[in-house]
Motif scaffolding. Structure first.
Motif, PDB file in Angstrom:
ATOM      1  N   MET A   1      53.995  64.316  74.655  1.00 31.11           N
ATOM      2  CA  MET A   1      54.746  65.400  74.220  1.00 31.11           C
ATOM      3  C   MET A   1      55.461  65.178  72.759  1.00 31.11           C
ATOM      4  SD  MET A   1      58.199  67.295  75.603  1.00 31.11           S
ATOM      5  CE  MET A   1      58.372  65.814  76.869  1.00 31.11           C
ATOM      6  N   GLN A   2      55.328  66.162  71.905  1.00 25.38           N
ATOM      7  CA  GLN A   2      55.756  66.115  70.571  1.00 25.38           C
ATOM      8  C   GLN A   2      57.054  67.065  70.247  1.00 25.38           C
ATOM      9  OE1 GLN A   2      52.914  65.955  67.211  1.00 25.38           O
ATOM     10  NE2 GLN A   2      51.214  65.178  68.787  1.00 25.38           N
ATOM     11  N   THR A   3      58.120  66.467  69.738  1.00 25.53           N
ATOM     12  CA  THR A   3      59.261  67.178  69.739  1.00 25.53           C
ATOM     13  C   THR A   3      59.746  67.492  68.453  1.00 25.53           C
ATOM     14  OG1 THR A   3      60.020  66.026  71.937  1.00 25.53           O
ATOM     15  CG2 THR A   3      61.862  66.814  70.484  1.00 25.53           C
ATOM     16  N   ILE A   4      60.203  68.524  67.952  1.00 23.51           N
ATOM     17  CA  ILE A   4      60.753  69.042  66.723  1.00 23.51           C
ATOM     18  C   ILE A   4      62.268  68.990  66.939  1.00 23.51           C
ATOM     19  CG2 ILE A   4      60.890  70.567  65.037  1.00 23.51           C
ATOM     20  CD1 ILE A   4      58.064  71.538  65.858  1.00 23.51           C
ATOM     21  N   LEU A   5      63.034  68.197  66.295  1.00 20.34           N
ATOM     22  CA  LEU A   5      64.380  68.294  66.109  1.00 20.34           C
ATOM     23  C   LEU A   5      64.885  69.064  65.061  1.00 20.34           C
ATOM     24  CD1 LEU A   5      65.077  64.421  66.851  1.00 20.34           C
ATOM     25  CD2 LEU A   5      65.177  66.169  68.476  1.00 20.34           C
ATOM     26  N   GLY A   6      65.649  70.200  65.397  1.00 21.92           N
ATOM     27  CA  GLY A   6      66.151  71.251  64.239  1.00 21.92           C
ATOM     28  C   GLY A   6      64.808  72.031  64.111  1.00 21.92           C
ATOM     29  N   SER A   7      64.452  72.907  65.048  1.00 22.86           N
ATOM     30  CA  SER A   7      63.119  73.586  65.227  1.00 22.86           C
ATOM     31  C   SER A   7      63.290  74.929  64.577  1.00 22.86           C
ATOM     32  CB  SER A   7      62.739  73.605  66.717  1.00 22.86           C
ATOM     33  OG  SER A   7      63.778  74.283  67.615  1.00 22.86           O
ATOM     34  N   GLY A   8      64.543  75.478  64.204  1.00 24.10           N
ATOM     35  CA  GLY A   8      64.679  76.973  63.992  1.00 24.10           C
ATOM     36  C   GLY A   8      64.519  77.397  62.686  1.00 24.10           C
ATOM     37  N   GLY A   9      64.269  76.359  61.805  1.00 21.25           N
ATOM     38  CA  GLY A   9      64.314  76.720  60.228  1.00 21.25           C
ATOM     39  C   GLY A   9      62.925  77.199  59.739  1.00 21.25           C
ATOM     40  N   ALA A  10      63.020  76.890  58.538  1.00 15.81           N
ATOM     41  CA  ALA A  10      61.507  77.491  58.011  1.00 15.81           C
ATOM     42  C   ALA A  10      60.549  76.505  58.214  1.00 15.81           C
ATOM     43  CB  ALA A  10      61.847  77.538  56.450  1.00 15.81           C
ATOM     44  N   ILE A  11      60.842  75.146  58.064  1.00 16.90           N
ATOM     45  CA  ILE A  11      59.907  74.072  58.014  1.00 16.90           C
ATOM     46  C   ILE A  11      59.568  73.725  59.628  1.00 16.90           C
ATOM     47  CG2 ILE A  11      59.347  71.569  57.837  1.00 16.90           C
ATOM     48  CD1 ILE A  11      59.284  73.678  55.246  1.00 16.90           C
ATOM     49  N   GLY A  12      60.894  73.861  60.538  1.00 16.40           N
ATOM     50  CA  GLY A  12      60.509  73.455  61.989  1.00 16.40           C
ATOM     51  C   GLY A  12      59.481  74.388  62.602  1.00 16.40           C
ATOM     52  N   ILE A  13      59.805  75.869  62.237  1.00 17.46           N
ATOM     53  CA  ILE A  13      58.864  76.936  62.736  1.00 17.46           C
ATOM     54  C   ILE A  13      57.334  76.463  61.941  1.00 17.46           C
ATOM     55  CG2 ILE A  13      58.304  79.188  62.341  1.00 17.46           C
ATOM     56  CD1 ILE A  13      61.233  79.939  61.885  1.00 17.46           C
ATOM     57  N   GLU A  14      57.279  76.127  60.894  1.00 20.94           N
ATOM     58  CA  GLU A  14      55.652  75.975  60.280  1.00 20.94           C
ATOM     59  C   GLU A  14      55.026  74.612  61.052  1.00 20.94           C
ATOM     60  OE1 GLU A  14      54.128  77.780  58.995  1.00 20.94           O
ATOM     61  OE2 GLU A  14      55.609  79.436  58.096  1.00 20.94           O
ATOM     62  N   VAL A  15      56.081  73.862  61.375  1.00 20.75           N
ATOM     63  CA  VAL A  15      55.373  72.484  62.147  1.00 20.75           C
ATOM     64  C   VAL A  15      55.100  72.830  63.337  1.00 20.75           C
ATOM     65  CG1 VAL A  15      56.104  70.167  62.971  1.00 20.75           C
ATOM     66  CG2 VAL A  15      56.969  70.921  60.556  1.00 20.75           C
ATOM     67  N   ALA A  16      55.825  73.567  64.172  1.00 21.22           N
ATOM     68  CA  ALA A  16      55.629  74.115  65.498  1.00 21.22           C
ATOM     69  C   ALA A  16      54.238  74.955  65.719  1.00 21.22           C
ATOM     70  CB  ALA A  16      56.703  74.946  66.019  1.00 21.22           C
ATOM     71  N   LYS A  17      53.977  75.606  64.658  1.00 19.67           N
ATOM     72  CA  LYS A  17      52.667  76.420  64.593  1.00 19.67           C
ATOM     73  C   LYS A  17      51.506  75.259  64.370  1.00 19.67           C
ATOM     74  CE  LYS A  17      54.429  80.589  62.211  1.00 19.67           C
ATOM     75  NZ  LYS A  17      54.403  81.448  61.003  1.00 19.67           N
ATOM     76  N   ALA A  18      51.694  74.443  63.418  1.00 20.85           N
ATOM     77  CA  ALA A  18      50.702  73.638  63.201  1.00 20.85           C
ATOM     78  C   ALA A  18      50.353  72.599  64.208  1.00 20.85           C
ATOM     79  CB  ALA A  18      50.829  72.657  61.744  1.00 20.85           C
ATOM     80  N   LEU A  19      51.545  72.216  65.184  1.00 22.17           N
ATOM     81  CA  LEU A  19      51.242  71.129  66.176  1.00 22.17           C
ATOM     82  C   LEU A  19      50.365  71.582  67.241  1.00 22.17           C
ATOM     83  CD1 LEU A  19      54.731  69.627  66.599  1.00 22.17           C
ATOM     84  CD2 LEU A  19      52.679  68.503  65.631  1.00 22.17           C
TER      85      LEU A  19
ATOM     86  N   ASP B   1      61.490  71.570  46.262  1.00 20.95           N
ATOM     87  CA  ASP B   1      61.631  72.917  46.803  1.00 20.95           C
ATOM     88  C   ASP B   1      60.746  73.806  47.327  1.00 20.95           C
ATOM     89  OD1 ASP B   1      64.209  72.289  45.570  1.00 20.95           O
ATOM     90  OD2 ASP B   1      63.864  73.372  43.777  1.00 20.95           O
ATOM     91  N   PHE B   2      61.005  74.710  48.398  1.00 20.12           N
ATOM     92  CA  PHE B   2      60.006  75.372  48.864  1.00 20.12           C
ATOM     93  C   PHE B   2      60.280  76.765  48.925  1.00 20.12           C
ATOM     94  CE2 PHE B   2      62.291  73.247  52.459  1.00 20.12           C
ATOM     95  CZ  PHE B   2      63.042  74.392  52.665  1.00 20.12           C
ATOM     96  N   MET B   3      58.952  77.518  49.126  1.00 16.79           N
ATOM     97  CA  MET B   3      59.270  79.146  49.582  1.00 16.79           C
ATOM     98  C   MET B   3      58.358  79.366  50.471  1.00 16.79           C
ATOM     99  SD  MET B   3      56.714  80.528  46.707  1.00 16.79           S
ATOM    100  CE  MET B   3      56.022  81.670  48.017  1.00 16.79           C
ATOM    101  N   GLY B   4      58.583  80.539  51.136  1.00 16.75           N
ATOM    102  CA  GLY B   4      57.806  80.987  52.260  1.00 16.75           C
ATOM    103  C   GLY B   4      58.503  82.223  52.915  1.00 16.75           C
ATOM    104  N   PRO B   5      57.812  82.791  54.022  1.00 19.55           N
ATOM    105  CA  PRO B   5      58.236  83.852  54.668  1.00 19.55           C
ATOM    106  C   PRO B   5      59.590  83.783  55.280  1.00 19.55           C
ATOM    107  CG  PRO B   5      55.982  83.326  55.510  1.00 19.55           C
ATOM    108  CD  PRO B   5      56.577  82.091  54.397  1.00 19.55           C
ATOM    109  N   VAL B   6      60.128  82.631  55.734  1.00 16.09           N
ATOM    110  CA  VAL B   6      61.315  82.447  55.942  1.00 16.09           C
ATOM    111  C   VAL B   6      62.328  82.093  54.729  1.00 16.09           C
ATOM    112  CG1 VAL B   6      63.034  80.976  57.538  1.00 16.09           C
ATOM    113  CG2 VAL B   6      60.810  81.705  58.124  1.00 16.09           C
TER     114      VAL B   6
END
Length: 313
Positions: free
Chosen positions: A1-19, A156-161
């Motif tokens: 299992m792989q776990t994302i702590l703080g999964s609701g933000g712009a990066i957490g969402i993209e990491v979840a997709k990639a995993l 700094d980052f940019m994207g859909p969120v």
């Protein structure tokens, strides 16, 4: 299992997709987690509670920290050291690897003019002091042989969120409202900006590469860094329906300080003006070479971002 702590933000969402390329068991941890992928496991947790952090990490092979606290110095000073201590303790207890998604605030002054993995920690802000302290805490645990960890850094980052992206707030939001785009200090200095899908893919790739551990990595970012004025032009080209006036409204450092008396975010940004009054170049050559990765170009990133937001409107 792989776990994302703080999964609701712009990066957490993209990491979840990639995993999904690496595992079919992804645990999303936040106060009110929402599924990104159909098979995600939701784990509502208060990450301020060390006992709950311990439970959230239990059973995980890899834990990703993509937490994004509100942009407030006092809050950062209070929350970040405690969170990282609790996460490190939990990872050690459960023999779980740690991937910390980090910014580059620990690097200050003229060192931001060319940021590599060997750039010295040189914070020149209170927020930078906080990030340097938590980085050192993780690295000390690694050096002591108690923890396998990666510090994955992004500019700094940019994207859909767009809620947590200053670039999106200054440029896209203003253009969408028919207002002149804004920038800080000097719109003719270059400013590297990451694209959140690339940053998420890069974070997942690092986490699932055993040889990447116990190092600092700069995540993949286009090697061409536009100026603030050029960033505005890229967005304006993709937003032809915008009736915003041409040009850029530049808020100087003294203006940030003065308006900070009335606008909280500008008060918080004043100490970070060194990222805008000189060149700010983020070098991801180490990652790109190691993984044969070609980051999305800035022009394509802006095009995809504007199209995604338009489709969701």
């Amino acid at each position: 299992m792989q776990t994302i702590l703080g999964s609701g933000g712009a990066i957490g969402i993209e990491v979840a997709k990639a995993l999904t390329s690496y595992t079919d068991t992804i645990r999303l941890v936040s106060r009110t987690p929402k599924k990104v992928n159909e098979g995600d496991l939701l784990f509502p947790t208060n990450l301020d509670d060390p006992a709950q952090v311990m439970k959230a990490v239990a059973g995980s092979q890899i834990a990703y920290v993509t937490v994004g606290y509100d942009y407030n110095t006092k809050l950062w000073q209070e929350k970040w050291p405690v969170l990282i201590k609790n996460v490190v303790d939990a990872c050690i207890q459960h023999q779980c690897k740690l991937v910390f998604f980090d910014n580059i605030y620990a690097i200050g002054g003229d060192n931001v003019m060319h940021i590599t993995e060997s750039s010295p920690m040189s914070p020149c802000s209170k927020k930078g002091d906080v990030r340097a302290a938590v980085d050192r805490y993780i690295l000390e645990a690694v050096e002591a042989g108690r923890l396998d960890a990666i510090i994955a850094r992004a500019p700094d980052f940019m994207g859909p969120v767009k809620q947590t992206s200053l670039t999106m707030n200054l440029i896209y939001d203003n253009l969408l409202k028919g207002k002149k785009a804004q920038w800080f200090c000097n719109a003719d200095r270059i400013h590297s900006t990451g694209y959140t899908p690339d940053l998420g893919i890069g974070t997942a790739m690092l986490g699932n590469t055993p040889t990447a551990y116990n190092q600092i990595w700069n995540l993949p970012v286009d090697s061409h860094a536009p100026t603030g004025r050029e960033w505005v032009s890229l967005f304006a080209q993709e937003m032809p329906t915008s009736k915003a006036p041409a040009g850029v409204q530049v808020l100087p450092g003294w203006g940030m300080r003065a308006l900070g008396l009335f606008v909280p975010i500008l008060k918080e940004m004043y100490e970070m003006r060194y990222q805008y009054d000189r060149d700010y170049f983020f070098d991801s050559a180490k990652f790109n070479t190691a993984f044969g990765y070609v980051p999305t170009t800035n022009a394509e990133a802006v095009k995809e971002t504007v199209a995604t937001l338009a489709a969701a409107a």
